[in-house]
Design a protein around this motif. Structure first.
Motif, PDB file in Angstrom:
ATOM      1  N   TYR A 159     -37.684 -12.212 111.056  1.00 43.54           N
ATOM      2  CA  TYR A 159     -37.820 -11.439 111.937  1.00 43.54           C
ATOM      3  C   TYR A 159     -38.052 -10.379 110.626  1.00 43.54           C
ATOM      4  N   GLU A 160     -39.188  -9.957 110.493  1.00 45.81           N
ATOM      5  CA  GLU A 160     -39.716  -8.046 109.509  1.00 45.81           C
ATOM      6  C   GLU A 160     -39.313  -7.193 110.173  1.00 45.81           C
TER       7      GLU A 160
ATOM      8  N   SER B 168     -39.253  -3.764 109.814  1.00 47.72           N
ATOM      9  CA  SER B 168     -39.571  -2.879 109.502  1.00 47.72           C
ATOM     10  C   SER B 168     -41.583  -2.674 110.474  1.00 47.72           C
ATOM     11  N   SER B 169     -42.099  -4.282 110.230  1.00 46.87           N
ATOM     12  CA  SER B 169     -42.973  -4.608 110.514  1.00 46.87           C
ATOM     13  C   SER B 169     -42.684  -4.786 112.349  1.00 46.87           C
ATOM     14  N   LEU B 170     -41.554  -5.301 112.843  1.00 50.11           N
ATOM     15  CA  LEU B 170     -41.356  -5.561 114.456  1.00 50.11           C
ATOM     16  C   LEU B 170     -41.672  -7.865 114.271  1.00 50.11           C
ATOM     17  N   CYS B 171     -42.317  -8.353 113.325  1.00 52.14           N
ATOM     18  CA  CYS B 171     -43.158  -8.894 113.352  1.00 52.14           C
ATOM     19  C   CYS B 171     -42.279 -10.587 113.232  1.00 52.14           C
TER      20      CYS B 171
ATOM     21  N   SER C 193     -42.363 -14.458 112.859  1.00 51.16           N
ATOM     22  CA  SER C 193     -42.984 -15.022 112.438  1.00 51.16           C
ATOM     23  C   SER C 193     -42.661 -17.202 113.103  1.00 51.16           C
TER      24      SER C 193
ATOM     25  N   PHE D 102     -42.620  -7.519 120.583  1.00 55.71           N
ATOM     26  CA  PHE D 102     -43.161  -7.592 118.272  1.00 55.71           C
ATOM     27  C   PHE D 102     -44.417  -8.463 118.418  1.00 55.71           C
ATOM     28  N   LEU D 103     -44.489  -7.930 117.365  1.00 52.88           N
ATOM     29  CA  LEU D 103     -45.714  -8.358 116.525  1.00 52.88           C
ATOM     30  C   LEU D 103     -45.165  -9.930 116.365  1.00 52.88           C
TER      31      LEU D 103
ATOM     32  N   CYS E 130     -46.462 -13.583 114.717  1.00 56.11           N
ATOM     33  CA  CYS E 130     -47.351 -13.755 113.699  1.00 56.11           C
ATOM     34  C   CYS E 130     -46.652 -15.774 113.319  1.00 56.11           C
TER      35      CYS E 130
END
Length: 76
Positions: free
Chosen positions: A32-33, A35-38, A40, A71-72, A74
């Motif tokens: 989970y990143e 800063s980008s709310l992503c 993976s 979240f986004l 990826c």
């Protein structure tokens, strides 16, 4: 393991698996990143379905998923 406070990976995997109707053991959380709310992740292949169709289903149901887990996603 938590994605964010009070959001466990296991709860998230269960929700996603139920939403696209697969066993949660097939969902492989990578990271989970913040800063980008992503988030993976990958989905383990099966003879019973097409991986790309499952990723497309997540995209199609994003409006439902994002109500609980905003979240986004990826796909790797």
């Amino acid at each position: 393991m938590e994605i964010e406070d009070n959001i466990t990976v296991d709860e998230w995997k269960t929700f996603i698996a139920n939403t696209i109707n697969i066993d949660k053991s097939r969902i492989n959380y990578n990271n989970y990143e913040p800063s980008s709310l992503c988030i993976s992740f990958t989905i383990t292949e099966s003879d019973n379905d097409n991986i790309q169709d499952l990723y497309n289903l997540i995209d199609e149901k994003y409006h439902i998923i994002s109500l609980t887990y905003p979240f986004l996603y990826c796909f790797e």
